[in-house]
Design an enzyme around this catalytic site. Structure first.
Site, PDB file in Angstrom:
ATOM      1  N   ARG A  21       0.834  -1.215   0.000  1.00 56.52           N
ATOM      2  CA  ARG A  21       0.000   0.000   0.000  1.00 56.52           C
ATOM      3  C   ARG A  21       0.865   1.260   0.000  1.00 56.52           C
ATOM      4  O   ARG A  21       0.452   2.288  -0.538  1.00 56.52           O
ATOM      5  CB  ARG A  21      -0.931   0.008   1.204  1.00 56.52           C
ATOM      6  N   LYS A 182     -18.218 -15.721   2.946  1.00 57.92           N
ATOM      7  CA  LYS A 182     -19.676 -15.686   3.118  1.00 57.92           C
ATOM      8  C   LYS A 182     -20.428 -15.079   1.954  1.00 57.92           C
ATOM      9  O   LYS A 182     -20.004 -14.078   1.376  1.00 57.92           O
ATOM     10  CB  LYS A 182     -20.001 -14.860   4.361  1.00 57.92           C
ATOM     11  N   GLY A 335      -9.207  -7.885   0.299  1.00 57.95           N
ATOM     12  CA  GLY A 335      -8.033  -7.947   1.169  1.00 57.95           C
ATOM     13  C   GLY A 335      -7.407  -9.329   1.232  1.00 57.95           C
ATOM     14  O   GLY A 335      -6.193  -9.481   1.071  1.00 57.95           O
ATOM     15  N   GLY A 358     -13.340  -3.496   1.306  1.00 55.96           N
ATOM     16  CA  GLY A 358     -14.736  -3.065   1.326  1.00 55.96           C
ATOM     17  C   GLY A 358     -15.034  -2.006   0.274  1.00 55.96           C
ATOM     18  O   GLY A 358     -16.108  -2.016  -0.342  1.00 55.96           O
TER      19      GLY A 358
HETATM   20  P1  ADP Z   1     -11.693 -11.084   0.462  1.00 56.43           P
HETATM   21  O1  ADP Z   1     -11.038 -10.362   1.611  1.00 56.43           O
HETATM   22  O2  ADP Z   1     -10.689 -11.473  -0.603  1.00 56.43           O
HETATM   23  O3  ADP Z   1     -12.881 -10.330  -0.086  1.00 56.43           O
HETATM   24  P2  ADP Z   1     -13.273 -12.695   2.265  1.00 56.43           P
HETATM   25  O4  ADP Z   1     -12.901 -11.804   3.386  1.00 56.43           O
HETATM   26  O5  ADP Z   1     -14.667 -12.700   1.795  1.00 56.43           O
HETATM   27  O6  ADP Z   1     -12.274 -12.474   1.018  1.00 56.43           O
HETATM   28  O7  ADP Z   1     -12.970 -14.219   2.653  1.00 56.43           O
HETATM   29  C1  ADP Z   1     -11.698 -14.650   3.002  1.00 56.43           C
HETATM   30  C2  ADP Z   1     -11.769 -15.768   3.995  1.00 56.43           C
HETATM   31  O8  ADP Z   1     -12.580 -16.806   3.506  1.00 56.43           O
HETATM   32  C3  ADP Z   1     -10.419 -16.378   4.285  1.00 56.43           C
HETATM   33  O9  ADP Z   1     -10.101 -16.189   5.642  1.00 56.43           O
HETATM   34  C4  ADP Z   1     -10.597 -17.843   3.939  1.00 56.43           C
HETATM   35  O10 ADP Z   1      -9.938 -18.702   4.849  1.00 56.43           O
HETATM   36  C5  ADP Z   1     -12.088 -18.008   4.037  1.00 56.43           C
HETATM   37  N1  ADP Z   1     -12.564 -19.169   3.279  1.00 56.43           N
HETATM   38  C6  ADP Z   1     -12.434 -19.419   1.970  1.00 56.43           C
HETATM   39  N2  ADP Z   1     -12.958 -20.619   1.639  1.00 56.43           N
HETATM   40  C7  ADP Z   1     -13.428 -21.157   2.796  1.00 56.43           C
HETATM   41  C8  ADP Z   1     -14.072 -22.397   3.135  1.00 56.43           C
HETATM   42  N3  ADP Z   1     -14.332 -23.327   2.210  1.00 56.43           N
HETATM   43  N4  ADP Z   1     -14.408 -22.601   4.429  1.00 56.43           N
HETATM   44  C9  ADP Z   1     -14.142 -21.660   5.356  1.00 56.43           C
HETATM   45  N5  ADP Z   1     -13.535 -20.491   5.106  1.00 56.43           N
HETATM   46  C10 ADP Z   1     -13.187 -20.231   3.844  1.00 56.43           C
HETATM   47 MG    MG Z   2     -11.487 -10.320   3.718  1.00 59.91          MG
END
Ligand code: ADP
Ligand code: MG
Length: 378
Positions: A21, A182, A335, A358
């Site tokens: 960053r 999620k 992130g 976000g």
């Molecule tokens: P980003 O920050 O890239 O938008 P998120 O914050 O939505 O992604 O999700 C990231 C998290 O999702 C990570 O901590 C990862 O471990 C978790 N994750 C991914 N696949 C699974 C799974 N099958 N079961 C549980 N957690 C998961």
């Molecule tokens: Mg995340």
């Protein structure tokens, strides 16, 4: 001038662990100093919640920034007040100083007008280069613009251009890939990409909820039971739209989330008992890659599995390699996904990596971001 940057970097024992960053803000800082500007930088770091927290002082950031600029950066121990006024008054053209953590001040996150006014006092113009905080209306992203003219920095401009590419006449076929934990975090983005994309590939924990909505038993996997109906409507919506929704064909399961715990690859109808899904399987990676390879534009948010715990990083890593090699323009945000790609040394091979988490999601949702709408050149 005051430049709001996003130096919210991970620290490790008083040192910056990942300076991506900070590096992302260098073009703006250098463009300004080379034209003789006096640059006062301000950022938040972590969540001190309105009071000073010794571990969240900006000193390690100033040190790293000085190394990257090849010139030590003066760091002021206040955000507003006499020591800032003094330092500002004695700046020469081309100087750079860094203020203390903005969130040590209660007025920052409250977007308090009197704090915003104090922040604006030592300067005559405001530059916002902190895309990652643009979805927050804080004193240093929104309030300050009531007192001085405000414009976008180069990183802010680039983020807006790149993230808009898939919203306005994307190159087709356009594939959106969504993963992460999620469905609930990303419902609006899912619907948006259903309208915009030709293919929507879903992996990561959020795919579990879709598979469960299709009637599969997901064992003890991460699952949002209250969103099964939502997942059904999303799948219904895709039937009525141009966009094809693609779910995992096979999955990597284990009983325990720890490195080296015995894992196996199964089809969704083979999941039993205490098995938990932690990654997409090899057939899924192959299937996803056929969409990637026929696409002209790819947007990706969220990892395909629990990338933090090997071997459940494989799905994310393999998909990243395929995207890094394909001919289409790729745009990656989120992130966790960006951290996963950085850790694998793949980030530099991606077309554009967003610095927002976000903020990137809200931008794609089509929301007006308060830190952008207040800029004169928005
Ligand atoms: P980003 O920050 O890239 O938008 P998120 O914050 O939505 O992604 O999700 C990231 C998290 O999702 C990570 O901590 C990862 O471990 C978790 N994750 C991914 N696949 C699974 C799974 N099958 N079961 C549980 N957690 C998961
Ligand atoms: Mg995340």
């Amino acid at each position: 001038m005051l430049v709001r940057v996003d130096f919210n970097v991970p620290l490790d024992q008083g040192k910056v662990r990942d300076d991506a960053r900070i590096r992302a803000a260098l073009p703006t800082i250098k463009a300004l100093t080379s034209q003789g500007a006096q640059v006062i930088l301000a950022s938040h770091l972590g969540r001190p919640k309105g009071k000073p927290v010794p571990d969240l002082k900006m000193d390690p950031v100033a040190t790293r920034l000085g190394e990257l600029l090849g010139d030590p950066v003066t760091k002021i121990d206040q955000v507003v007040g006499p020591s800032v006024d003094e330092a500002a008054a004695s700046m020469k053209n081309g100087d750079v100083i860094l203020l203390e953590n903005l969130r040590f001040e209660e007025g920052e996150e409250k977007n308090d007008p009197s704090f915003a006014k104090k922040l604006a006092e030592p300067v005559d113009i405001f530059v916002n280069d902190a895309f990652g905080t643009a979805h927050r209306a804080h004193a240093s992203t929104a309030g300050i613009t009531d007192y001085i003219p405000a414009v976008a920095g180069l990183l802010m401009k680039k983020e807006i251009e790149e993230l808009s590419r898939c919203l306005e006449s994307p190159a087709r076929p356009f594939t959106a890939i969504l993963g992460g934990a999620k469905v609930s975090d990303k419902i609006k983005v899912i619907y948006r990409f259903l309208q915009l994309a030709d293919y929507l590939l879903i992996g990561g924990g959020m795919a579990n909820t879709f598979l469960a909505a299709r009637g599969y038993n997901l064992g003890d996997s991460l699952l949002e039971k209250d969103l099964l109906d939502e997942a059904k409507s999303i799948m219904q919506e895709s039937e009525n739209s141009r966009c094809r929704l693609v779910l995992p064909l096979d999955l990597v399961v284990a009983e325990e989330l720890k490195a080296g715990s015995p894992e196996r690859v199964v089809y969704p109808d083979e999941i039993r008992g205490a098995w938990k899904v932690f990654d997409i399987g090899p057939e899924t990676v192959n299937n996803f890659s056929t969409y990637v390879e026929r696409s002209s534009m790819i947007v990706w948010n969220g990892p395909m599995g629990v990338y933090e715990t090997p071997p459940f990083n494989h799905g994310t890593e393999q998909l990243a390699r395929i995207i890094a090699q394909c001919r289409s323009h790729s745009i990656v945000g989120g992130g966790d996904l960006v951290a996963a790609l950085e850790a694998q040394g793949l980030a530099s091979k991606i077309g554009f990596i967003s610095t927002g988490g976000g903020a990137t999601l809200e931008f794609w949702e089509g929301k007006e971001l308060p830190g952008i709408s207040v800029l004169q050149d928005n």
